[in-house]
Design an enzyme around this catalytic site. Sequence first.
Site, short mmCIF file in Angstrom:
data_model
loop_
_atom_site.label_atom_id
_atom_site.label_comp_id
_atom_site.label_asym_id
_atom_site.label_seq_id
_atom_site.Cartn_x
_atom_site.Cartn_y
_atom_site.Cartn_z
CG ASN A 275 -1.74 1.22 1.39
OD1 ASN A 275 -1.76 2.06 0.49
ND2 ASN A 275 -2.42 1.34 2.52
CE LYS B 153 -0.14 3.08 4.80
NZ LYS B 153 0.00 3.13 6.24
CG HIS C 151 -5.65 1.66 5.35
ND1 HIS C 151 -5.21 2.61 6.25
CD2 HIS C 151 -4.63 0.79 5.19
CE1 HIS C 151 -3.96 2.32 6.61
NE2 HIS C 151 -3.59 1.22 5.99
CD GLU D 235 -2.77 5.26 6.94
OE1 GLU D 235 -2.74 5.29 5.70
OE2 GLU D 235 -1.88 4.73 7.63
CD GLU E 117 -3.16 -2.50 7.33
OE1 GLU E 117 -2.22 -2.84 6.62
OE2 GLU E 117 -3.62 -1.35 7.34
N GLY F 197 2.79 2.26 10.77
CA GLY F 197 3.72 3.37 10.61
C GLY F 197 4.43 3.76 11.88
CB SER G 257 5.66 -1.86 11.84
OG SER G 257 5.22 -0.53 12.10
#
Length: 252
Positions: free
Chosen positions: A9, A11, A96, A98, A168, A174, A214
Amino acid sequence: MRKKIVAGNWKMNLDFSQAQQLMQQLAEYQNNNTSACEVYIAPPALYLTTAKNTFSKGEVGVFIQEVSEHTSGAYTGEVSVDMLSSIGAQGAIIAHSERRQYHGETDSHANRKVKMCLDKGLTPIYCNGETLEQRKANQHFEVIKNQTEVALFTLTAEEIKKVVIAYEPVWAIGTGETATPEQAQEIHAFIRNLIADKYGKEVAEEVSILYGGSVKPNNAKEIFSKPDVDGGLIGGAALKVEDFSAIIEAFN
Ligand code: 13P
């Protein structure tokens, strides 16, 4: 048998020339190596057609990072499943964390989007996961159960087999802090059991469940070695061909 998958991904990273370079490096890698897993990337939507042209042999599946829940019309900025299908994209990442955090995506949206993808023959990669607060409060099982049920449990058995789930944990995205392989396995097995309870064990065994948060070259092998972890959804480490290919090789 369910698929093993390493998906990147990207992003909102890389300008066009950097993106082109990374795609070319990845195509070269895939053409010169036999990967033991499927390899997907989700670049920014602007670069999807370039990705499709670069991976013309289908050596890398091309995904969008989110898709519209509408079919067409006055929805400025959105991309529909028909558009995705018309360029030969393989599917879409959906919900996701985010997108949940910054764009109000919910599991009800995800439910509609997953179904729209499946109706169009596209693969949805449905993301779920708990926040740090929820984990600290020991609510993670309940959160995951609720997310999975709302987003997926209106599907038929045949449909859910085609969904890829990405667990996730928000606290691991991140942050450099990854779930331990045991923590990942625990939730993956829990999700698979939820599916087995609803659809039967045989169906649950067909669903690929990826871990994201991560994943790096130095931890991928251990995480992927867990029985219910079928691969990874990779953020930062998908932006360098050396790192991404090392993660792909964790399956060798
Ligand atoms: P990182 O690998 O950068 O933690 O991102 C994970 C992720 O969000 C993939 O969708």
